[in-house]
Design a protein around this motif. Structure first.
Motif, PDB file in Angstrom:
ATOM      1  N   GLN A  64      14.359  -0.902  22.271  1.00 37.76           N
ATOM      2  CA  GLN A  64      15.135   0.337  22.241  1.00 37.76           C
ATOM      3  C   GLN A  64      15.894   0.454  23.550  1.00 37.76           C
ATOM      4  O   GLN A  64      15.312   0.300  24.628  1.00 37.76           O
ATOM      5  N   TRP A  65      17.196   0.747  23.451  1.00 37.95           N
ATOM      6  CA  TRP A  65      18.043   0.833  24.640  1.00 37.95           C
ATOM      7  C   TRP A  65      18.538   2.258  24.850  1.00 37.95           C
ATOM      8  O   TRP A  65      18.884   2.952  23.899  1.00 37.95           O
ATOM      9  N   ASP A  66      18.589   2.654  26.106  1.00 41.03           N
ATOM     10  CA  ASP A  66      19.311   3.859  26.532  1.00 41.03           C
ATOM     11  C   ASP A  66      20.273   3.403  27.617  1.00 41.03           C
ATOM     12  O   ASP A  66      19.849   3.011  28.705  1.00 41.03           O
ATOM     13  N   TYR A  67      21.570   3.433  27.318  1.00 39.76           N
ATOM     14  CA  TYR A  67      22.563   2.871  28.223  1.00 39.76           C
ATOM     15  C   TYR A  67      23.037   3.857  29.290  1.00 39.76           C
ATOM     16  O   TYR A  67      24.015   3.597  29.988  1.00 39.76           O
ATOM     17  N   GLY A  68      22.356   4.998  29.398  1.00 42.44           N
ATOM     18  CA  GLY A  68      22.650   5.919  30.487  1.00 42.44           C
ATOM     19  C   GLY A  68      23.905   6.736  30.309  1.00 42.44           C
ATOM     20  O   GLY A  68      24.438   7.281  31.277  1.00 42.44           O
ATOM     21  N   GLY A  74      18.424   4.678  21.635  1.00 42.74           N
ATOM     22  CA  GLY A  74      18.945   4.334  20.325  1.00 42.74           C
ATOM     23  C   GLY A  74      17.821   3.983  19.366  1.00 42.74           C
ATOM     24  O   GLY A  74      16.635   4.120  19.673  1.00 42.74           O
ATOM     25  N   SER A  75      18.178   3.510  18.190  1.00 48.15           N
ATOM     26  CA  SER A  75      17.174   3.134  17.197  1.00 48.15           C
ATOM     27  C   SER A  75      16.508   1.820  17.599  1.00 48.15           C
ATOM     28  O   SER A  75      17.028   1.052  18.419  1.00 48.15           O
ATOM     29  N   LYS A  76      15.345   1.551  17.014  1.00 51.14           N
ATOM     30  CA  LYS A  76      14.627   0.311  17.297  1.00 51.14           C
ATOM     31  C   LYS A  76      15.400  -0.875  16.733  1.00 51.14           C
ATOM     32  O   LYS A  76      15.922  -0.826  15.619  1.00 51.14           O
ATOM     33  N   GLU A  77      15.460  -1.952  17.519  1.00 45.52           N
ATOM     34  CA  GLU A  77      16.190  -3.148  17.117  1.00 45.52           C
ATOM     35  C   GLU A  77      15.245  -4.344  17.112  1.00 45.52           C
ATOM     36  O   GLU A  77      14.445  -4.521  18.025  1.00 45.52           O
ATOM     37  N   LEU A  98      15.307   0.107  29.056  1.00 48.12           N
ATOM     38  CA  LEU A  98      14.899  -0.710  27.917  1.00 48.12           C
ATOM     39  C   LEU A  98      13.427  -0.436  27.630  1.00 48.12           C
ATOM     40  O   LEU A  98      12.580  -0.531  28.520  1.00 48.12           O
ATOM     41  N   VAL A  99      13.126  -0.089  26.381  1.00 50.09           N
ATOM     42  CA  VAL A  99      11.746   0.103  25.927  1.00 50.09           C
ATOM     43  C   VAL A  99      11.409  -1.024  24.957  1.00 50.09           C
ATOM     44  O   VAL A  99      12.143  -1.260  23.991  1.00 50.09           O
ATOM     45  N   VAL A 100      10.309  -1.721  25.229  1.00 47.66           N
ATOM     46  CA  VAL A 100       9.850  -2.826  24.386  1.00 47.66           C
ATOM     47  C   VAL A 100       8.601  -2.369  23.637  1.00 47.66           C
ATOM     48  O   VAL A 100       7.650  -1.863  24.244  1.00 47.66           O
ATOM     49  N   TRP A 101       8.622  -2.538  22.320  1.00 48.69           N
ATOM     50  CA  TRP A 101       7.523  -2.090  21.458  1.00 48.69           C
ATOM     51  C   TRP A 101       6.674  -3.288  21.050  1.00 48.69           C
ATOM     52  O   TRP A 101       7.164  -4.239  20.441  1.00 48.69           O
ATOM     53  N   THR A 110       3.831   0.189  24.448  1.00 43.82           N
ATOM     54  CA  THR A 110       5.211  -0.080  24.852  1.00 43.82           C
ATOM     55  C   THR A 110       5.256  -0.393  26.335  1.00 43.82           C
ATOM     56  O   THR A 110       4.345  -0.041  27.090  1.00 43.82           O
ATOM     57  N   LYS A 111       6.319  -1.043  26.731  1.00 38.94           N
ATOM     58  CA  LYS A 111       6.605  -1.259  28.148  1.00 38.94           C
ATOM     59  C   LYS A 111       8.056  -0.870  28.395  1.00 38.94           C
ATOM     60  O   LYS A 111       8.926  -1.093  27.543  1.00 38.94           O
ATOM     61  N   THR A 112       8.319  -0.284  29.565  1.00 41.60           N
ATOM     62  CA  THR A 112       9.636   0.269  29.867  1.00 41.60           C
ATOM     63  C   THR A 112      10.122  -0.230  31.218  1.00 41.60           C
ATOM     64  O   THR A 112       9.337  -0.343  32.166  1.00 41.60           O
ATOM     65  N   ILE A 113      11.415  -0.509  31.287  1.00 44.51           N
ATOM     66  CA  ILE A 113      12.037  -0.868  32.561  1.00 44.51           C
ATOM     67  C   ILE A 113      13.385  -0.157  32.656  1.00 44.51           C
ATOM     68  O   ILE A 113      14.107  -0.034  31.657  1.00 44.51           O
TER      69      ILE A 113
END
Length: 367
Positions: A64-68, A74-77, A98-101, A110-113
């Motif tokens: 999942q991305w948030d481009y700031g 956004g939706s899960k990809e 970036l959120v990784v599920w 999840t992990k987030t960076i």
């Protein structure tokens, strides 16, 4: 203990271990080790396009991305390899997350960076999509009174508002921005308990049709009600709502991160106005463009870029009742305090002073 009994017990222990392991895995699957990471680079084709590459490692399901850009996650990809090219028309810094599920619906797995990117320049093709007709860039040392007039006074302004609009004391120009400041005078929460500014271009700068963009950062707090809007220049002869009202952006502080765009005409006004809203997570923290494309057939409201549409007003059959927008309109910039909408949940006197900062007001040709 016999060999037979020992083997039976070992079998039972092993079976229990298998069952326990199976039960410990949720419906979303077992948790596994993975990392979250991404890289980015400026596109060779356009310095306002950033190309993002996922570098996350291990076994995981989605990204999942948030481009700031104020749009949130956004939706899960499931696509883990494609390079994502994102357009940033305006210079500034953006927090990209970036959120990784690791599993389907388990938010704890999840992990987030987050990384900060910098855009060094405005895209000239964006800020000048067509010919610039007029603008106020607020580059001087004070409000330009050949462009703006301060409307003054109190009395509610038709909405039971509580501010007194001063003759310029609540508006300054600093660092290339117009700064409108709402202040508290006393704790009474009555008419005149607050001061603010209301700037209009009536009789000085009036327009019919065009692409309009106002870049601004909004105030915050319960009871605050900033607006960027337009009224028909014939208001003094035909009155409201016959003159027409175009609310490019309205914001009420008790409902944070929601921006509204609304049209008022004799066919629908006040609570029956024709409008819509958009979630904008950084409305109070960052500058955003509040835009309007005004043609002979429609009014299209957007945030930042025309593809982020808030609302479209386009009556199929136009009449004087639903389309008074074939005549000149003038700009209004203001912060109200309280009122039927802004004060619907009261006023928090602890928030003052509050400011709306405006970087520019621009009008472009549609042709």
């Amino acid at each position: 203990m016999s060999i037979t009994n020992m083997m039976s017990r070992l079998f039972i222990v092993g079976l229990v271990a298998v069952v326990f392991a199976a039960c410990s895995d949720s419906e979303d699957g077992p948790k596994v080790k993975y990392t979250a990471d991404f890289d980015y680079a400026v596109s060779n084709d356009n310095p306002n396009i950033i190309e993002f590459t996922n570098l996350s490692d291990g076994e995981y399901l989605y990204l999942q991305w948030d481009y700031g850009k104020g749009e949130g996650l956004g939706s899960k990809e499931s696509d883990k390899t494609s390079v994502r090219s994102i357009y940033y028309p305006l210079k500034g810094t953006y927090e990209v997350t970036l959120v990784v599920w690791g599993s389907l619906n388990n938010s704890s797995d999840t992990k987030t960076i987050t990384k900060t990117i910098t855009i060094d320049q405005d895209d000239p093709d964006y800020v000048q999509p067509q010919g610039l007709i007029w603008s106020d860039e607020f580059d001087g040392s004070s409000v330009d009174l050949t462009i703006w007039t301060f409307e003054t006074g109190s009395g509610g302004w038709g909405n039971q508002e509580l501010q007194y609009y001063t003759n310029g004391e609540n508006a300054t120009v600093e660092g290339g921005n117009l700064i409108i400041t709402a202040k508290k005078v006393n704790d009474n929460k009555t008419d005149g308990s607050y001061t603010s500014s209301r700037l209009v271009t009536l009789g000085k700068q009036e327009f019919t049709y065009g692409r309009i963009e106002v870049r601004a950062k909004l105030p915050s707090g319960t009871g605050i009600w900033p607006a960027i809007w337009m009224l028909g220049s014939n208001i003094n002869s035909v009155g409201w709502p016959a003159c027409g009202e175009i609310d490019i952006m309205e914001y009420v502080g008790y409902d944070p991160n929601i921006v509204h765009s609304t049209v008022h005409t004799p066919a629908g006004y006040a609570g029956d106005g024709d409008g819509n809203w958009m979630t904008l997570e950084t409305a109070e923290e960052d500058f955003h463009i509040y835009g309007l494309i005004w043609s002979e057939s429609s009014l299209t409201f957007y945030v930042d870029t025309p593809d982020h549409v808030v609302h479209v007003y386009a009556p199929a059959v136009k009449t004087s009742s639903n389309w008074p927008f074939d005549k000149p309109c003038f700009f209004i910039l203001n912060i109200a305090v309280g009122g039927t909408w802004g004060g619907a949940q009261g006023i928090d006197n602890a928030i003052f002073p509050q400011t709306m900062e405006v970087d520019y007001v621009r009008v472009y040709d549609l042709d």
